[in-house]
Design an enzyme around this catalytic site. Structure first.
Site, short mmCIF file in Angstrom:
data_model
loop_
_atom_site.label_atom_id
_atom_site.label_comp_id
_atom_site.label_asym_id
_atom_site.label_seq_id
_atom_site.Cartn_x
_atom_site.Cartn_y
_atom_site.Cartn_z
N PRO A 83 32.45 39.38 42.73
CA PRO A 83 33.25 40.44 43.18
C PRO A 83 34.29 41.38 42.30
O PRO A 83 34.90 40.85 41.58
CB PRO A 83 34.37 39.54 44.14
N GLY A 85 36.86 44.71 42.57
CA GLY A 85 37.63 45.61 43.33
C GLY A 85 37.30 47.12 43.02
O GLY A 85 37.16 47.25 41.73
N GLN A 133 34.46 37.69 49.51
CA GLN A 133 35.63 37.30 49.05
C GLN A 133 36.74 37.63 49.84
O GLN A 133 37.03 39.00 49.96
CB GLN A 133 35.76 37.72 47.44
N SER A 279 37.64 30.12 37.24
CA SER A 279 37.94 31.59 36.93
C SER A 279 39.19 31.79 36.60
O SER A 279 40.33 31.11 37.04
CB SER A 279 37.42 32.25 38.08
N HIS A 281 40.07 35.26 36.56
CA HIS A 281 40.16 36.71 37.21
C HIS A 281 39.71 37.62 35.94
O HIS A 281 40.20 38.72 35.67
CB HIS A 281 41.36 36.96 37.58
N ARG A 284 42.45 39.07 33.50
CA ARG A 284 43.26 40.13 34.03
C ARG A 284 44.58 39.63 34.67
O ARG A 284 45.39 40.50 35.11
CB ARG A 284 42.38 40.90 35.24
N GLY A 335 30.72 39.83 36.29
CA GLY A 335 31.26 41.08 36.71
C GLY A 335 31.02 42.38 36.01
O GLY A 335 29.98 43.25 36.42
N ARG A 336 31.57 42.38 34.88
CA ARG A 336 31.72 43.37 33.89
C ARG A 336 30.17 43.84 33.29
O ARG A 336 29.94 45.13 33.37
CB ARG A 336 32.39 43.27 32.67
#
Length: 381
Positions: A83, A85, A133, A279, A281, A284, A335-336
């Site tokens: 996920p 944002g 999520q 995780s 994040h 971050r 993600g990235r």
């Protein structure tokens, strides 16, 4: 389906470089950056790459299968899309592009509460095969309504976000005005004008919005007051007391994301959760925390027979996935890497990134003589 593969960009670093040239600086730095000095951002990937595998060359090898069973569903590969944002800020319709690619390749896509597509839209694209999520709302009414929407749309897995009790201190985002609401500075306007393809596609798609949250925003709410609304409406700190009513209400699989220590794992097990995602994040939130691969290795060894153990943060490539699976993970999320792919190649970016990861992971399996994903721990040095 036809395999979409662009030989100009055969690895994730090539996609990253093209993405950097194709989207505004403020959007790229939002995607690429971490908190504070970005120590944990870089530690995550570095320590995954410290994992070594041992090959066997004289075995009777019958070939590799990437298929992986997770929560009673067999996926075509042991990785999914994490996920993220504000995906639509980095590339217009990124959520929809990635959800479609995930569905066609039979891997999971996780939609964030603060993503730029709605629960219902992603459910339609994936025919009810996406995960959702939840960023924890303060009010039980709002929490229950969002959960019910996910249930009505047949989402099989609900993911609780635990590692954002407060927003990380991200200097680049402060400079770029990427707060809520975002500030459109003269510098940002210059960056937009220097990226005409991004600007045109954004104009056609419309300004990115938190589509899942749109029904709850007061009518006529100005951008000036959006930040106040978000701060008032959401509180990311989870406790067992907040999780219990969600476990009672949610009939599907329930996962918690952001776990990195024994105490939290044991609480998740006691609460009847089905899985955890180790995780931080993506580096971050806490710059002085551990990399994800270290707690993953310990947690998998100690708790894998009691709860499904997954991991994200720091995983970029097929060999990174292999190292994470060899360290005991049941599944991985990236993600990235996927956002680099979409920012670099637009609508083809999701398919291309998935194909890169599949090819790389399959090559590692062939090289070490690993036939099944679940056997990867046997190949770790």
């Amino acid at each position: 389906m036809t395999e979409k593969f662009n030989s100009k960009y055969p690895d994730i670093p090539y996609l990253r470089e093209r993405a950097k040239k194709r989207i505004p600086k403020f959007a790229f730095e939002y995607l690429d950056g971490g908190c504070n000095s970005e120590i944990n951002l870089h530690r995550n990937t570095k320590e995954i790459r410290d994992v070594q595998l041992k090959p066997y060359y004289l075995r009777d090898y019958k070939g590799a299968s990437l298929e992986t069973t997770l929560f009673d569903k067999t996926y075509s590969a042991p990785f999914g899309i994490a996920p993220i944002g504000l995906q639509g800020l980095m590339w217009p319709k990124a959520s929809e592009i990635l959800a479609k690619a995930a569905f066609e390749h039979n891997i999971p896509f996780i939609l964030s509460t603060v993503g730029t597509a709605s629960i219902e839209t992603i459910a339609d694209i994936t025919e009810g095969n996406a995960w959702f999520q939840l960023y924890y709302p303060v009010e039980a009414r709002l929490r229950n309504d969002i959960i019910q929407r996910a249930a009505d749309a047949n989402y099989p897995v609900l993911v609780l976000l635990s590692d954002t009790p407060t927003f990380g201190y991200r200097s680049k985002e402060i400079i770029n005005g990427l707060s809520i609401p975002p500030k459109m500075t003269v510098q940002n306007m210059i960056q937009i004008l220097s990226r005409p393809t991004w600007a045109f596609n954004t104009l056609m798609a419309g300004q990115p919005e938190f589509k899942t949250l749109k029904p709850y925003l007061p009518k006529g709410l100005s951008l000036k007051h959006l930040g106040l609304f978000m701060n008032k409406t959401f509180n990311g700190r989870l406790t067992p007391e907040r999780i219990k009513p969600i476990r009672d209400k949610w009939k599907g699989k329930l996962v918690i994301k952001g776990i990195t220590n024994d105490e939290d794992v044991e609480k998740a097990i006691a609460l009847g959760l089905d899985g955890i995602i180790v995780s931080n994040h993506g580096g971050r939130q806490l710059d002085r925390g551990e990399s994800t691969i270290k707690p993953l290795t310990h947690i998998a060894q100690k708790y894998k027979d009691k709860i499904t153990v997954m991991m994200d943060s720091g995983i970029r490539t097929g060999p990174d996935i292999a190292a994470t699976m060899a360290s005991g993970a049941d599944f991985t999320f990236l993600g990235r890497s996927f956002m680099y792919g979409v920012a670099a190649l637009g609508k083809q970016g999701g398919d291309h990134t998935i194909n890169i990861l599949k090819r790389q992971l399959g090559q590692v399996m062939e090289q070490v003589s690993c036939e099944k994903i679940k056997n990867f721990p046997d190949y770790k040095l």
